[in-house]
Design a protein around this motif. Structure first.
Motif, short mmCIF file in Angstrom:
data_model
loop_
_atom_site.label_atom_id
_atom_site.label_comp_id
_atom_site.label_asym_id
_atom_site.label_seq_id
_atom_site.Cartn_x
_atom_site.Cartn_y
_atom_site.Cartn_z
N THR A 1 0.78 -1.16 -0.05
CA THR A 1 0.05 0.07 0.15
C THR A 1 0.71 1.24 -0.21
OG1 THR A 1 -1.94 1.15 0.98
CG2 THR A 1 -0.47 0.16 2.39
N ARG A 2 0.16 2.31 -0.04
CA ARG A 2 1.05 3.62 -0.19
C ARG A 2 0.26 4.84 0.50
NH1 ARG A 2 -3.41 5.61 -1.60
NH2 ARG A 2 -4.38 5.50 -3.61
N MET A 3 1.28 5.68 0.66
CA MET A 3 0.21 7.11 1.12
C MET A 3 0.76 7.98 -0.47
SD MET A 3 1.18 8.51 4.66
CE MET A 3 0.14 10.05 4.65
N ALA A 4 -0.36 8.63 -0.61
CA ALA A 4 -0.33 9.27 -1.80
C ALA A 4 -0.64 10.84 -1.67
CB ALA A 4 -1.10 8.77 -2.97
N PRO A 5 0.06 11.45 -0.76
CA PRO A 5 -0.53 12.78 -0.32
C PRO A 5 -0.23 13.91 -1.76
CG PRO A 5 1.40 12.28 0.68
CD PRO A 5 1.01 11.03 0.02
N SER A 6 -0.96 15.14 -1.45
CA SER A 6 -0.60 16.00 -2.50
C SER A 6 0.16 16.88 -1.69
CB SER A 6 -1.85 16.67 -2.93
OG SER A 6 -2.82 15.80 -3.51
N PRO A 7 1.32 17.47 -2.36
CA PRO A 7 2.20 18.35 -1.47
C PRO A 7 1.64 19.78 -1.59
CG PRO A 7 3.01 18.15 -3.91
CD PRO A 7 1.63 17.30 -3.60
N VAL B 1 -3.65 9.64 10.25
CA VAL B 1 -4.55 8.58 10.47
C VAL B 1 -4.34 7.38 9.29
CG1 VAL B 1 -6.97 7.88 10.32
CG2 VAL B 1 -6.18 9.81 12.06
N GLN B 2 -4.40 8.04 7.98
CA GLN B 2 -4.34 7.18 6.65
C GLN B 2 -2.90 6.74 6.84
OE1 GLN B 2 -3.44 8.81 3.04
NE2 GLN B 2 -3.25 6.71 2.55
N GLY B 3 -1.72 7.41 7.16
CA GLY B 3 -0.55 6.92 7.19
C GLY B 3 -0.34 5.82 8.15
N VAL C 1 4.05 10.87 -4.42
CA VAL C 1 3.63 12.22 -4.34
C VAL C 1 2.67 12.78 -5.70
CG1 VAL C 1 4.45 14.73 -4.25
CG2 VAL C 1 5.77 12.96 -3.28
N GLU C 2 1.48 13.09 -4.98
CA GLU C 2 0.50 13.33 -6.20
C GLU C 2 0.23 14.82 -6.43
OE1 GLU C 2 -3.14 11.18 -5.38
OE2 GLU C 2 -1.92 9.41 -6.20
N ASP C 3 1.27 15.22 -7.24
CA ASP C 3 1.80 16.72 -7.60
C ASP C 3 1.25 17.01 -8.85
OD1 ASP C 3 3.31 15.37 -9.11
OD2 ASP C 3 5.11 16.13 -8.52
N THR D 1 -5.96 13.53 -14.55
CA THR D 1 -6.57 14.05 -13.45
C THR D 1 -6.36 12.58 -12.29
OG1 THR D 1 -8.09 12.26 -14.32
CG2 THR D 1 -8.83 14.62 -14.64
N TYR D 2 -6.81 13.09 -11.10
CA TYR D 2 -6.57 12.16 -9.87
C TYR D 2 -7.06 10.59 -10.29
CZ TYR D 2 -7.48 9.27 -5.83
OH TYR D 2 -7.42 8.16 -4.92
N HIS D 3 -8.28 10.57 -10.75
CA HIS D 3 -8.77 9.32 -11.32
C HIS D 3 -7.96 8.38 -11.99
CE1 HIS D 3 -11.90 11.83 -9.81
NE2 HIS D 3 -12.02 12.59 -10.61
N VAL E 1 -5.75 0.15 -1.34
CA VAL E 1 -5.79 1.62 -1.30
C VAL E 1 -6.46 2.19 0.01
CG1 VAL E 1 -6.82 3.49 -2.67
CG2 VAL E 1 -6.00 1.49 -4.01
N VAL E 2 -5.62 2.76 0.84
CA VAL E 2 -6.26 3.40 1.99
C VAL E 2 -6.44 4.66 1.65
CG1 VAL E 2 -5.60 3.61 4.32
CG2 VAL E 2 -4.74 1.50 3.08
N ARG E 3 -7.48 5.31 1.92
CA ARG E 3 -7.62 6.65 1.61
C ARG E 3 -8.72 7.35 2.16
NH1 ARG E 3 -9.48 6.42 -4.98
NH2 ARG E 3 -11.39 5.54 -4.47
N GLY E 4 -8.80 8.56 2.10
CA GLY E 4 -10.07 9.32 2.71
C GLY E 4 -11.49 8.98 2.10
N ASP E 5 -12.43 9.04 2.85
CA ASP E 5 -13.90 8.49 2.11
C ASP E 5 -14.32 9.72 1.16
OD1 ASP E 5 -14.78 10.32 4.03
OD2 ASP E 5 -16.35 8.60 5.12
N GLU E 6 -13.68 10.74 1.14
CA GLU E 6 -13.99 11.73 0.33
C GLU E 6 -14.22 11.13 -1.15
OE1 GLU E 6 -11.50 12.07 2.01
OE2 GLU E 6 -9.75 12.91 0.99
N TRP E 7 -13.44 10.25 -1.36
CA TRP E 7 -13.31 9.82 -2.72
C TRP E 7 -14.23 8.67 -3.04
CZ3 TRP E 7 -10.35 12.22 -5.53
CH2 TRP E 7 -9.28 12.96 -5.33
N LEU E 8 -15.08 8.42 -1.95
CA LEU E 8 -16.23 7.16 -2.26
C LEU E 8 -17.18 7.77 -3.56
CD1 LEU E 8 -16.36 4.78 -0.59
CD2 LEU E 8 -17.91 5.97 0.92
#
Ligand code: GLU
Length: 547
Positions: free
Chosen positions: A37-43, A53-55, A73-75, A232-234, A249-256
């Motif tokens: 898995t990964r962390m995929a934050p935007s800088p 929490v996600q990390g 890095v989602e730049d 795009t992100y998608h 894929v561990v991520r925030g539920d705003e992506w649901l």
């Protein structure tokens, strides 16, 4: 329509094929059941509790299973990028003990599945973009902003769902000539997905946190590549998580809400769908109702807040664990000294609606965590904090390390350790009086005449012998009490306070105030032992001189 020709027209520079990429990024040689898995934050420069929490969730899932955690890095959104944000991100996560096995680092990338920064992956996305176009699954759209707004207005007027779908998908079936003409005119275009989904159809989906979900198919022709060729992100999510061989894929539920599209996209690309762990937002109580923690209203959302306050990493980590896994606290009670890594973390225990963040509880956890540390450990962490946030205090601490450590050792190590510190910021108010520069002149209770106080302090100095043990020391205080006509019988005093001018507690307080400047302090006998004979006498004498 000749989709092959269209693909060639749009992406003439792409010569790699998906097969070549499959080969370049082979399946990982991971043990059965290993979570990749990964962390995929935007800088964006803002690293928050949600990232942690996600990390933490991804880190535990990966490392508990013998898998891999990487940092991507989602730049892609250059407008939101803040210079230096990647470094801040890496440092902050590292500060909280989230160790990546591969991915973006300060000195470029490390690992075989990179590049790990999306802007450097444009060529890779284009390979799949070309594939989708050549199969008729994606097409260029030359709509202008005005056309898109007009579309939305019309949809709103008709009380229809807004978006680029069905009859509104203006460029979905345009001829090669139309496309050619636009390209020749040099007009900008985006690449859109050709959705075959229908909102009439639903299907079941299992999310590791949310459980069984009923999903409605996506019918919108979402954008895959923006006009600058950046995904795009998608689209990046599908391509990257496939090629990097992410299993979860561990991520925030705003992506649901866009999950239906992601599922569709993985299928269209011929990728195996990863498992999803959608984490609910962090909530807090606001009066009697719960609400999401907000960047604008809640300073405690930013991770920098915890660092500046001086919460030890261990405490924040421990607290986050308690809010993520409801059985963590019981486990901790049963295993007070075990390392958190021994706890069996489960994403299934996450609250699907989001975890409740309670600052007071964090403070409690932190007090506990600090009370269990050795004086040496407290010294190291406190000094590290002070160097950054209170350099003057740091100088005091490092100026005489043994002195500082012996102060920090007060009340430590026993069955019921003292819990004076919740954050490093508390340390100066707690122990500052040990340092002459921070010592304040005492303000005595005006129920007592200065002469009485002076007499007590003088008598104390006469009888004071640093070689006394604490019992003898206290006997002497009691003797002074009686000599001046105060009582040592607290019971009798409580029964009739008017019968006595004062008590042994008042006498002790005079001495305490003379030595520490304050009415509260750790055990005075110990304080004087640490200060040493000379400094103790000097301080008492200085106060006598003011009376
Ligand atoms: N860049 C996305 C975000 O910061 C990542 C979401 C994901 O983990 O896929 O929200």
């Amino acid at each position: 329509m000749d989709y092959q020709a269209l693909a060639q027209l749009l992406f003439p520079e792409v010569t790699d094929t998906p097969d070549m990429l499959e080969e370049r990024f082979p399946l990982r040689n991971a043990p059965e059941g290993a979570v990749i898995t990964r962390m995929a934050p935007s800088p964006t420069g803002f690293v928050h509790l949600g990232n942690l929490v996600q990390g933490l969730t991804s880190e535990r899932m990966a490392h508990q299973s013998g898998g891999v955690l990487f940092l991507r890095v989602e730049d892609t959104d250059a407008k939101r990028e803040v210079p230096g944000a990647v470094e801040v991100l890496i440092d902050t996560l590292k500060h909280y003990g989230i160790a990546f096995d591969e991915g973006a680092t300060h000195d470029g990338d490390s690992g075989n599945y990179g590049p790990y920064r999306q802007r450097q992956r444009a060529g890779i996305y284009h390979v799949y973009a070309k594939k989708l176009v050549s199969e008729g699954q994606a097409y260029p759209c030359f709509c202008t902003e005005e056309e898109l707004s007009a579309m939305r207005e019309k949809q709103e007027a008709n009380k229809e769902t807004t978006g680029y779908y069905g009859q509104y998908a203006m460029w979905r079936d345009r001829s090669m000539e139309d496309i050619q003409a636009q390209l020749t005119a040099g007009n900008p275009w985006v690449l859109r997905f050709r959705s075959t989904g229908s909102i009439e159809n639903q299907f079941k989906f299992d999310d590791l946190v949310k459980g069984k979900l009923t999903i409605t198919e996506n019918n919108v022709d979402h954008v895959l590549l923006k006009s600058d060729g950046i995904p795009t992100y998608h689209f990046a999510h599908a391509v990257d998580d496939h090629l990097m061989r992410t299993t979860h894929v561990v991520r925030g539920d705003e992506w649901l809400p866009t999950l239906p599209f992601h599922i569709q996209l993985f299928k269209a690309l011929g990728f195996k769908l990863p498992k999803y762990v959608h984490i609910g937002p962090l909530m807090k109580m606001d009066g009697t109702s719960k609400r999401k923690l907000s960047k604008r209203k809640d300073p405690e959302l930013a991770l920098t807040f915890y660092k500046a306050e001086g919460f030890p990493v261990k405490a924040v980590y421990e607290y986050i664990m308690t809010i993520l896994n409801s059985n963590f606290e019981d486990w901790r009670r049963a295993n007070p000294d075990a390392h958190t890594d021994e706890f069996k973390f489960s994403p299934k225990k996450l609250n699907p609606a989001g975890s409740l963040f309670d600052y007071a509880k964090l403070v409690d956890v932190s007090k506990n965590v600090i009370s269990k540390m050795s004086a040496e450990e407290v010294y190291e962490l406190l000094t590290e904090w002070a160097k950054e946030f209170d350099p003057e205090f740091a100088e005091k601490l490092t100026g005489d390390k043994d002195f500082a450590v012996s102060i920090l050792a007060i009340g430590r190590g026993g069955k019921k350790p003292r819990k004076d510190l919740a954050v490093w910021k508390d340390a100066k108010p707690y122990m500052g009086f040990f340092y002459d520069d921070y010592l304040e002149l005492p303000v005595f209770d005006d129920r007592f005449e200065n002469d009485v106080i002076k007499t007590v302090l003088e008598k104390f100095l006469v009888s004071y012998d640093p070689a006394d043990d604490s019992a003898v020391w206290f006997d002497k205080v009691k003797a002074i009490t009686e000599e001046i006509g105060f009582t040592t019988d607290m019971k009798a005093y409580k029964a009739d306070p008017t019968a006595f001018p004062g008590t042994v507690a008042d006498v002790s307080t005079f001495v305490r105030q003379a030595v520490t400047g304050q009415t509260n302090s750790p055990d005075l006998y110990t304080v004087m032992q640490i200060l040493g004979k000379e400094r103790s006498i000097e301080r008492i004498q200085a106060v006598i001189d003011t009376l």
